[in-house]
Structures are given as C-alpha cells and as structure tokens.
Design an enzyme around this catalytic site. Structure first.
Site, PDB file in Angstrom:
ATOM      1  CB  ILE A 154      -0.854  -0.211   1.171  1.00 12.73           C
ATOM      2  CG1 ILE A 154      -2.085  -1.109   0.984  1.00 12.73           C
ATOM      3  CG2 ILE A 154      -1.625   1.345   1.271  1.00 12.73           C
ATOM      4  CD1 ILE A 154      -2.783  -1.388   2.242  1.00 12.73           C
ATOM      5  CB  THR A 232      -5.988   4.220   5.235  1.00 17.67           C
ATOM      6  OG1 THR A 232      -4.699   4.408   4.727  1.00 17.67           O
ATOM      7  CG2 THR A 232      -6.534   5.704   4.720  1.00 17.67           C
ATOM      8  NE  ARG A 234      -6.132  -3.570  11.609  1.00 19.64           N
ATOM      9  CZ  ARG A 234      -6.634  -3.765  10.125  1.00 19.64           C
ATOM     10  NH1 ARG A 234      -6.980  -2.534   9.564  1.00 19.64           N
ATOM     11  NH2 ARG A 234      -6.989  -5.045   9.652  1.00 19.64           N
ATOM     12  CG  ASP A 258     -11.191   4.040   5.941  1.00 20.05           C
ATOM     13  OD1 ASP A 258     -12.477   4.406   6.210  1.00 20.05           O
ATOM     14  OD2 ASP A 258     -11.015   2.855   5.497  1.00 20.05           O
ATOM     15  CD  GLU A 263     -12.048   0.478  13.197  1.00 21.98           C
ATOM     16  OE1 GLU A 263     -12.575  -0.701  12.903  1.00 21.98           O
ATOM     17  OE2 GLU A 263     -11.277   1.055  12.541  1.00 21.98           O
ATOM     18  CD  GLN A 296     -15.756   5.190   2.951  1.00 19.77           C
ATOM     19  OE1 GLN A 296     -16.560   5.705   3.740  1.00 19.77           O
ATOM     20  NE2 GLN A 296     -16.141   5.576   1.493  1.00 19.77           N
ATOM     21  CG  PHE A 298     -12.559  -3.186   2.963  1.00 15.96           C
ATOM     22  CD1 PHE A 298     -13.379  -4.243   2.632  1.00 15.96           C
ATOM     23  CD2 PHE A 298     -12.876  -2.081   3.918  1.00 15.96           C
ATOM     24  CE1 PHE A 298     -14.535  -4.614   3.029  1.00 15.96           C
ATOM     25  CE2 PHE A 298     -13.893  -2.610   4.593  1.00 15.96           C
ATOM     26  CZ  PHE A 298     -14.870  -3.657   4.252  1.00 15.96           C
TER      27      PHE A 298
END
Length: 335
Positions: A154, A232, A234, A258, A263, A296, A298
């Site tokens: 990434i 984006t 963790r 993100d 969470e 979102q 992914f």
C-alpha cells in the site's frame, strides 16, 4: 466444508457467493464474532471474520471447543487474532494480504484532498444554495513533502500517487524497498526526521505490539503545525487522546482517518438514532479539520472480488490438505 461468515455485510455477500460457486455450504450472520456469538459456529468447520471481530484467547478457545478448525480472515490485518492461542488449540488462521493496495492508497489520497480542498464543506454549502467561496482555501500538493510510514504494497502505491502530484517523498520502514528510491526519488529516513520535515504524513503499516501508539505525544510534538496526518491502516497506531490535545492546540493542521482505535461498539452499525457513548470519538468528530470515514477503504469492486476469492482459496487449501500460502504462523506475531 460448512463455513460461518461473521460480520457479513450486504455489499460483500454477492462477492462471497460468486467466488464460492457452491463449493462450500456457507451461512452468513451480521453479528460480529465475540464471546457471546461464538456459539453460532456450532456445526461449522470454518469461520470467516473481519478486522472488527473479536478473536481473543477466550473466543478462540470457545471456537475450538465447538469444533472449528479454520479461521479465514477477510482482511490483511490480523491484530484482532490471538495467534498464540490459535496455535495452542490447533486452529489454522489465514488472511488476505494483498486484496488491493490501490483501494487503500487511493482512499487515503481522496481523504487528503477532501479535507485539504474543503470538498465536504463546499458541497454542503452549495446544496444550501450558498455559492460563496469563503473558508474554502486549500494548498497545492505539488512541491509538498510527503512522509510515508511503511512502504509495503500500500505504501508503495501511495508513493507512486504522490510522486505523480510532484511531491518530495520521505519514507520510513524497517525493511526499506530501495527500488522505490529509483522509481519515485524517495528518501528513507528516521521516523523522527520524517515527522519533523513532512507537510503530509500517511501511515501504511500493520499494528503490532512494537508500534502500538507509534504516533504519540512525542511524535506529534515533532510535526509541523500545519501537517496533515492520514491513517488508513489501524486506529491504535495513533494515540487518540494525544491527537485530540494537538488538535485543540492547533498543533497540527488536520487528521484524515478511515480507522479508530476502539471501533468495536461504534463502527460497523448505524448509530444515528441512539447515538454513541464513546466520548473520545465524539470529541474527535467535533473538529472541523478531522475527516473520519467508517473503515471503508477496502470497499471497491476489485478489492471485494479479491478478498472473496482468496478467502475461499485459503479454505480450499486446508480442505485439500495443501499448504496455505497465507497461513499465519507464530512467526507472524511480532512481524
């Protein structure tokens, strides 16, 4: 093989059904895996979980007692799985390591530009028929210094994109990829120097015990007051309470994320009627220079196709007694 898919989202079920092609007997549940919902796995040889599911030691022991043998993650990250316990009880675990690095990197850039160019504010204003241009100033990406923490699949895509914008790129990685130096004129440096010199910082590393709260009070203090931090990867890579302190003091320019460190309890469900109880998250969302999306990154057609296909490839390997190339052994715990 009988498979129970936890945290099944409506948008991903068609992709999972298509990739399965009736090869496995699959049951979907919208419930997340936890100590209470583990009982749903009775009679299933395998379960598939997402990054928001609880695969802690207690839950894995329950799954093992219920006869579950395999856990196929629908994510690259596996910090929610207690691998030592999985190994202890003979549970085989595999992830989807490379579903689409483009989906995450492109989402990071989309967040950056949405915050920088005040796209959300502008859209809200014009939908109220307010066409004034006040408070919509941003900055050119061209010529800015971008710090990329983690230059794996990434991070390397992120470097490619930002190079295309004409940015100077700094990077930090425990295992530098020197091909990127030639491709994108990238410079590897220490994390401290990256924090000090970057106008934009983007995180692209997995969460481990060693980098928990990697971005803490000390690292935030090193950053430029106008820096935009992007996460984006963790949530727990960033110490949220210290981030909030920095935002309150106008010590950083903005935060795009993100993900969030806690969470479970808020993400992956509609809280619009009852609200949320996480005061830290409520505070974070109160800042106009914070842009948070609901994990979102992914969610692209390409990524969901790859996730579904690799999920079943992992299961097929185990069922056929073949080596599973994505299996997570004990050596992955601190990698």
């Amino acid at each position: 093989m009988k498979l129970l898919v936890y945290s099944a989202k409506d948008f991903e079920i068609p992709f999972l059904n298509s990739a399965n092609n009736n090869g496995h007997k699959v049951t979907f549940t919208k419930d997340a895996l936890n100590a209470e919902t583990a009982i749903q796995a009775v009679g299933h040889k395998a379960v598939s979980i997402f990054s928001g599911d609880d695969a802690s030691a207690l839950v894995l022991e329950k799954l093992s007692d219920l006869g579950v043998l395999y856990i196929s993650l629908r994510s690259a990250g596996y910090n929610n799985v207690h691998l030592k316990t999985a190994h202890k009880f003979g549970l085989k675990v595999a992830n989807v390591p490379e579903y689409s690095p483009y989906s995450i990197a492109e989402h990071a850039v989309a967040q950056l530009q949405a915050l920088n160019r005040k796209i959300i504010l502008a859209d809200k204003q014009v939908h109220s028929y307010n066409f004034l241009q006040n408070n919509l100033m941003g900055f050119d990406l061209n010529g800015k210094t971008v710090g990329i923490v983690g230059t794996g699949k990434i991070g390397s895509v992120m470097a490619k994109i930002m190079h295309g914008f004409g940015c100077k790129i700094l990077a930090h990685d425990l295992k530098p990829d020197y091909k990127l130096v030639q491709l994108y004129d990238l410079t590897y440096t220490s994390l401290d120097k990256l924090c000090e010199q970057s106008d934009i910082i983007s995180l692209h590393i997995p969460l481990t015990q060693e980098n928990y709260y990697l971005i803490d009070k000390q690292k935030l203090a090193l950053m430029k007051p106008e820096v935009v931090l992007i996460n984006t990867a963790r949530g727990a890579l960033v110490e949220t309470k210290e981030l909030i302190n920095a935002l309150e003091k106008n010590a950083i320019g903005g935060y795009c994320t993100d993900v969030y460190e806690k969470e479970i309890g808020s993400f992956f469900k509609d809280n619009s009627i009852d609200g949320i109880k996480d005061e830290t998250l409520i505070k974070l969302l109160s800042f106009s220079n914070v842009l948070l999306t609901p994990h979102q990154g992914f969610i692209t057609k390409e990524a969901l196709t790859n996730i579904a296909e690799v999920t079943y490839e992992n299961l097929n390997s185990w069922e056929e007694g073949k080596p599973c190339q994505n299996e997570l052994g004990l050596e992955m715990i601190n990698s």
